[in-house]
Design a protein around this motif. Structure first.
Motif, PDB file in Angstrom:
ATOM      1  N   PRO A  74       0.688  -1.150   0.035  1.00  0.00           N
ATOM      2  CA  PRO A  74       0.180  -0.050  -0.066  1.00  0.00           C
ATOM      3  C   PRO A  74       0.800   1.221  -0.084  1.00  0.00           C
ATOM      4  O   PRO A  74       0.513   2.126  -0.357  1.00  0.00           O
ATOM      5  CB  PRO A  74      -0.592  -0.177   1.307  1.00  0.00           C
ATOM      6  N   GLU A  75       2.263   0.906   0.422  1.00  0.00           N
ATOM      7  CA  GLU A  75       2.867   2.244   0.517  1.00  0.00           C
ATOM      8  C   GLU A  75       3.387   2.882  -1.053  1.00  0.00           C
ATOM      9  O   GLU A  75       3.958   3.993  -1.067  1.00  0.00           O
ATOM     10  CB  GLU A  75       4.181   2.071   1.152  1.00  0.00           C
ATOM     11  N   LEU A  76       3.545   1.756  -1.781  1.00  0.00           N
ATOM     12  CA  LEU A  76       3.930   2.194  -3.043  1.00  0.00           C
ATOM     13  C   LEU A  76       3.410   3.236  -3.869  1.00  0.00           C
ATOM     14  O   LEU A  76       3.985   4.001  -4.462  1.00  0.00           O
ATOM     15  CB  LEU A  76       3.818   0.941  -4.076  1.00  0.00           C
ATOM     16  N   PRO A  77       2.074   3.516  -3.990  1.00  0.00           N
ATOM     17  CA  PRO A  77       1.434   4.459  -4.725  1.00  0.00           C
ATOM     18  C   PRO A  77       1.980   5.897  -4.232  1.00  0.00           C
ATOM     19  O   PRO A  77       2.165   6.888  -5.053  1.00  0.00           O
ATOM     20  CB  PRO A  77      -0.056   4.435  -4.712  1.00  0.00           C
ATOM     21  N   ARG A  78       1.993   6.128  -2.845  1.00  0.00           N
ATOM     22  CA  ARG A  78       2.697   7.191  -2.330  1.00  0.00           C
ATOM     23  C   ARG A  78       3.926   7.620  -2.533  1.00  0.00           C
ATOM     24  O   ARG A  78       4.259   8.862  -2.868  1.00  0.00           O
ATOM     25  CB  ARG A  78       2.338   7.111  -0.794  1.00  0.00           C
ATOM     26  N   THR A  79       4.686   6.462  -2.857  1.00  0.00           N
ATOM     27  CA  THR A  79       6.303   6.581  -2.930  1.00  0.00           C
ATOM     28  C   THR A  79       6.606   6.957  -4.409  1.00  0.00           C
ATOM     29  O   THR A  79       7.381   8.021  -4.692  1.00  0.00           O
ATOM     30  CB  THR A  79       6.874   5.344  -2.559  1.00  0.00           C
ATOM     31  N   LEU A  80       5.719   6.382  -5.336  1.00  0.00           N
ATOM     32  CA  LEU A  80       5.572   6.667  -6.690  1.00  0.00           C
ATOM     33  C   LEU A  80       5.476   8.073  -7.040  1.00  0.00           C
ATOM     34  O   LEU A  80       5.931   8.703  -7.954  1.00  0.00           O
ATOM     35  CB  LEU A  80       5.125   5.641  -7.534  1.00  0.00           C
ATOM     36  N   ALA A  81       4.305   8.598  -6.514  1.00  0.00           N
ATOM     37  CA  ALA A  81       4.035   9.919  -6.680  1.00  0.00           C
ATOM     38  C   ALA A  81       5.127  10.968  -6.651  1.00  0.00           C
ATOM     39  O   ALA A  81       4.752  12.001  -7.093  1.00  0.00           O
ATOM     40  CB  ALA A  81       2.592  10.027  -5.960  1.00  0.00           C
ATOM     41  N   ALA A  82       5.831  10.672  -5.650  1.00  0.00           N
ATOM     42  CA  ALA A  82       7.099  11.606  -5.378  1.00  0.00           C
ATOM     43  C   ALA A  82       8.083  11.718  -6.043  1.00  0.00           C
ATOM     44  O   ALA A  82       8.874  12.379  -6.264  1.00  0.00           O
ATOM     45  CB  ALA A  82       7.573  11.514  -3.777  1.00  0.00           C
ATOM     46  N   MET A  83       8.088  10.762  -7.081  1.00  0.00           N
ATOM     47  CA  MET A  83       9.230  10.392  -8.129  1.00  0.00           C
ATOM     48  C   MET A  83       9.013  10.936  -9.548  1.00  0.00           C
ATOM     49  O   MET A  83       8.518  10.151 -10.559  1.00  0.00           O
ATOM     50  CB  MET A  83       9.388   8.802  -8.370  1.00  0.00           C
ATOM     51  N   THR A  84       8.469  12.193  -9.481  1.00  0.00           N
ATOM     52  CA  THR A  84       8.316  13.157 -10.793  1.00  0.00           C
ATOM     53  C   THR A  84       9.097  12.939 -11.967  1.00  0.00           C
ATOM     54  O   THR A  84       8.796  13.128 -12.878  1.00  0.00           O
ATOM     55  CB  THR A  84       7.958  14.534 -10.396  1.00  0.00           C
TER      56      THR A  84
END
Length: 292
Positions: free
Chosen positions: A166-176
């Motif tokens: 579940p942490e993955l989406p939030r982490t990916l969102a920061a990798m612009t």
């Protein structure tokens, strides 16, 4: 490009002699080398000293163990899939090879160790990192991607257990800076992903290539998710049934390659005129034109 093997040589000594001869034959200009698993330690050490070497493919090689410290600092691409390496070797690679832009550690179990991950995360020019089959934990992977130095990764090859976290989406969102995402089977298990981060792909403004295999996606995922990716050029969807012709009309005009395994009710081909490649592996139906 040079492909190197020990086949046909009687001993390691003869392999070493051959390497020295090749050096004398102006092999110093080689920039890319692929080591076959049969190459000897002596041959490997000789090849690693090539002064202009920029790309090394040593996938599956067991004897690289004793030659890691000889890897050239000029390397920009290094593939070490399934190589027998210790954590200290990975730390050495990450610390010395500061020009690396591509690093493939798939199948290297020691790559999941905390010290190794911390070292990789500091590599200043790394753009492409592959960590499939590395026995990573969710916490270590999220920590790795959260580090600033790795926000320019261009390709994610994710183990299933990590990709479903579940942490993955939030982490990916920061990798612009992400330009390419490749999610394997069962990465996004259900529509809950879209409820938690419905605008994830919109935030990844540099994204040009997206490959997803979905299970039980929401019916409007194509219309409401991928249409927002204004720079997207390639979209590959597996296990996603596109049944509404209107979904195709909502795809970004930047799209050039569209690959689907299920597509029902394809729209009039004029809607897809901006594509250079359309691939559908499965049942397809095209609505008939009605006379005016």
């Amino acid at each position: 490009v040079f492909v190197f093997s020990r086949v046909g040589w009687a001993s390691r000594r003869s392999a070493a002699r051959a390497c020295r001869a090749l050096h004398r034959a102006a092999m110093g200009s080689l920039r890319s080398v692929r080591l076959l698993p049969t190459a000897s330690v002596a041959a490997i050490k000789a090849l690693l000293m090539l002064p202009l070497l920029e790309s090394l493919d040593a996938d599956g090689h067991k004897d690289l163990y004793g030659a890691v410290d000889l890897l050239s600092t000029n390397l920009t691409a290094l593939s070490l899939q399934a190589c027998r390496l210790e954590q200290r070797h990975i730390v050495d690679i990450a610390t010395r090879l500061t020009r690396l832009r591509m690093l493939d550690l798939s199948g290297v179990s020691r790559a999941a160790r905390p010290e190794a991950l911390a070292a990789v995360a500091t590599m200043p020019q790394l753009h492409e990192l592959r960590l499939s089959r590395c026995l990573l934990t969710v916490d270590s992977f999220v920590e790795l991607l959260a580090m600033t130095a790795l926000r320019s990764i261009e390709l994610l090859d994710l183990p299933d257990a990590i990709a479903q976290a579940p942490e993955l989406p939030r982490t990916l969102a920061a990798m612009t800076a992400l330009e390419s995402i490749n999610f394997g089977p069962r990465v996004l298990p259900d529509s809950g992903f879209y409820k938690s981060e419905p605008y994830l792909f919109t935030r990844l403004s540099s994204l040009t290539s997206l490959r997803l295999q979905l299970s039980r996606p929401p019916v409007d995922c194509v219309r409401n998710t991928f249409s927002k990716c204004q720079r997207l050029q390639q979209l590959t969807l597996t296990a996603v049934e596109v049944s509404d012709p209107g979904d195709f009309e909502m795809l970004p005009v930047s799209l050039r390659v569209l690959e689907l395994d299920v597509a029902k009710n394809l729209p009039d081909m004029l809607v897809l005129s901006h594509l250079t490649r359309l691939q559908v592996c499965g049942p397809v139906s095209v609505p008939r034109r009605t006379k005016p």
